[in-house]
Design a protein around this motif. Structure first.
Motif, short mmCIF file in Angstrom:
data_model
loop_
_atom_site.label_atom_id
_atom_site.label_comp_id
_atom_site.label_asym_id
_atom_site.label_seq_id
_atom_site.Cartn_x
_atom_site.Cartn_y
_atom_site.Cartn_z
N ARG A 1 -35.78 7.97 -60.71
CA ARG A 1 -36.09 6.74 -61.44
C ARG A 1 -37.58 6.49 -61.31
O ARG A 1 -38.12 6.44 -60.20
N THR B 1 -36.91 2.73 -74.06
CA THR B 1 -35.81 2.23 -73.24
C THR B 1 -35.17 0.98 -73.84
O THR B 1 -34.09 0.58 -73.41
N LYS C 1 -36.05 9.56 -65.46
CA LYS C 1 -35.84 8.43 -66.36
C LYS C 1 -36.81 7.31 -66.01
O LYS C 1 -36.88 6.88 -64.85
N ALA D 1 -39.64 12.45 -69.37
CA ALA D 1 -38.28 12.72 -69.86
C ALA D 1 -37.90 14.18 -69.67
O ALA D 1 -36.72 14.51 -69.50
#
Length: 332
Positions: free
Chosen positions: A238, A300, A3, A231
């Motif tokens: 992270r 995001t 992510k 993705a």
């Protein structure tokens, strides 16, 4: 799944490591530059000063330089704090080689897939600690990115081993026992990551030198493919995407910079791509990878935080650099 939680665009100018008393010394280099890029063409210094009317003389006092240097330092500290708050596990660092390591070839886009990078002396102190350090990269992720971009129509150079930093040896008259990274990367390690970067992938874009420069549109598309590739990466990590480079330089154009920042904040891809490529030359070309970060973060919903914009001048003609400090925080 991986992510993307954080994006950053940060200048890496040597002026950020100079005492304000020394800023004007760089002006001599500008005066001797026969091809200063400004608004879609090159100018000699006398042409530029005549065109701009010496309007920046009033900003060259030591008081002005000291105040602007203090703002830059404060902004850098906030950028580093924002990075720490994001608690990232992996980073993608976008930068360029300014004929520091690539002297006999000029790959358009290269991804470093080696195990580690080196920083330290004789790199200048704004870019490195006073001792040799080794930072771990992420060869598995790098190889995956090379393969992904190849499958999406990009022709990528797989940089397997970091070349010797020839520029440093020539300019600083010192030779290191290890391949010191170009300044675009060392600045991020030292100033933003506190000499403790996470496993990361350096991406080198040839922004400076024709004819293999990727266009603004190509850099935006690179951000889209990077976003989708991360993705699809199966590890639960992270990720930060960081662009290392300045806004307008070596001729500072505050009006142009503020227009660019508005477009970045509003995700205006068409507007950025419509600007003629002659505006994105010399140091100002580094804006292109700001757009890569913008594309990688848009999904995001993060809004751009502009920490500060500090025009830093060093001649009456307005040579210098527009220091823009901005980030996109999707970490929460």
């Amino acid at each position: 799944m991986a992510k993307i939680v954080f994006g950053m665009a940060v200048p890496h100018s040597g002026m950020l490591g100079q005492a304000p008393e020394d800023w004007l010394k760089n002006g001599e280099r500008d005066r001797n530059n026969p091809a200063l890029w400004f608004r879609n063409r090159t100018w000699t210094y006398p042409e530029l000063e005549a065109h701009r009317g010496g309007a920046f003389e009033k900003y060259l006092t030591l008081e002005e330089r000291t105040a602007r240097a203090a703002r830059c330092r404060k902004a850098l500290d906030e950028m580093a704090a924002a990075y720490r708050r994001a608690k990232v596990d992996v980073a993608i660092i976008l930068g360029k080689d300014q004929k520091e390591i690539f002297t006999d070839l000029s790959p358009s886009i290269a991804i470093y897939s080696g195990e580690e990078v080196h920083n330290g002396p004789p790199q200048r102190s704004v870019y490195a600690p006073d001792h040799h350090v080794v930072h771990k990269c992420h060869p598995k992720l790098a190889t995956y990115l090379v393969e992904t971009f190849q499958n999406k129509g990009f022709d990528i150079c797989d940089l397997i081993a970091w070349p010797e930093n020839v520029w440093m040896e020539q300019q600083l008259k010192q030779k290191a026992d290890y391949p010191v990274v170009p300044h675009a990367y060392s600045f991020v390690y030292h100033q933003i990551m506190g000499d403790n970067p996470p496993p990361h992938v350096p991406v080198l874009m040839n922004l400076f030198y024709p004819p293999t420069q990727p266009s603004m549109a190509r850099c935006i598309e690179f951000g889209r493919v990077l976003r989708d590739a991360i993705a699809a990466w199966p590890e639960d990590v992270r990720v930060a995407v960081i662009a290392s480079g300045g806004l307008s330089h070596f001729v500072n154009d505050e009006e142009f910079d503020r227009d660019i920042m508005r477009r970045l904040a509003s995700y205006d891809y068409e507007g950025l791509s419509a600007i003629p490529n002659g505006y994105y030359q010399s140091g100002t070309s580094e804006i292109k990878i700001y757009s890569t970060v913008m594309m990688a973060l848009q999904h995001t919903g993060a809004q751009m935080t502009l920490v500060d914009y500090v025009p830093c001048w060093r001649t009456p003609a307005g040579t210098g650099e527009g220091m823009g400090f901005m980030y996109w925080d999707a970490a929460s």
